[in-house]
Write a protein that holds these residues in place. Sequence first.
Motif, PDB file in Angstrom:
ATOM      1  N   PRO A  40     -29.294  15.861  29.294  1.00 40.29           N
ATOM      2  CA  PRO A  40     -29.946  15.628  28.005  1.00 40.29           C
ATOM      3  C   PRO A  40     -31.459  15.804  28.113  1.00 40.29           C
ATOM      4  N   SER A  41     -32.068  16.211  27.025  1.00 40.60           N
ATOM      5  CA  SER A  41     -33.515  16.369  26.979  1.00 40.60           C
ATOM      6  C   SER A  41     -34.149  15.051  26.546  1.00 40.60           C
ATOM      7  N   TYR A  42     -35.172  14.650  27.256  1.00 42.32           N
ATOM      8  CA  TYR A  42     -35.888  13.430  26.906  1.00 42.32           C
ATOM      9  C   TYR A  42     -37.195  13.735  26.181  1.00 42.32           C
ATOM     10  N   ILE A  43     -37.460  14.988  25.934  1.00 44.54           N
ATOM     11  CA  ILE A  43     -38.706  15.381  25.281  1.00 44.54           C
ATOM     12  C   ILE A  43     -38.772  14.816  23.872  1.00 44.54           C
ATOM     13  N   THR A  47     -43.131   9.680  22.885  1.00 41.37           N
ATOM     14  CA  THR A  47     -44.111   9.441  21.844  1.00 41.37           C
ATOM     15  C   THR A  47     -45.178  10.524  21.901  1.00 41.37           C
ATOM     16  N   ARG A  48     -45.488  11.085  20.771  1.00 39.34           N
ATOM     17  CA  ARG A  48     -46.520  12.126  20.709  1.00 39.34           C
ATOM     18  C   ARG A  48     -47.870  11.495  20.369  1.00 39.34           C
ATOM     19  N   LEU A  49     -48.904  11.941  21.080  1.00 41.87           N
ATOM     20  CA  LEU A  49     -50.250  11.436  20.827  1.00 41.87           C
ATOM     21  C   LEU A  49     -50.975  12.228  19.750  1.00 41.87           C
ATOM     22  N   MET A  50     -50.584  13.464  19.587  1.00 37.03           N
ATOM     23  CA  MET A  50     -51.278  14.327  18.614  1.00 37.03           C
ATOM     24  C   MET A  50     -50.379  14.648  17.458  1.00 37.03           C
TER      25      MET A  50
END
Length: 50
Positions: A40-43, A47-50
Motif C-alpha cells: 500500500p502507498s502511504y503517500i 500531511t501536506r505542508l504546502m
Amino acid sequence: MLRQLQHVGVKKNQKLHNPDSPLLVGDVKGGETVKEVSEPSYIDAQTRLM
C-alpha cells in the motif's frame, strides 16, 4: 570530481539494465525467485505542508 564519478556510476548501471528483467538493474540468476507483492502507498496519508 565527485560529479564525474557519479556520472560514471550512472552510465555503468544503465548498461546493466535489462528491460526484460523484473529487476531494475541486473537479471534473476538460477535459484532466485522474484515475487510480486501488493504494497500500500502511504503517500496519501501524509500531511501536506504546502
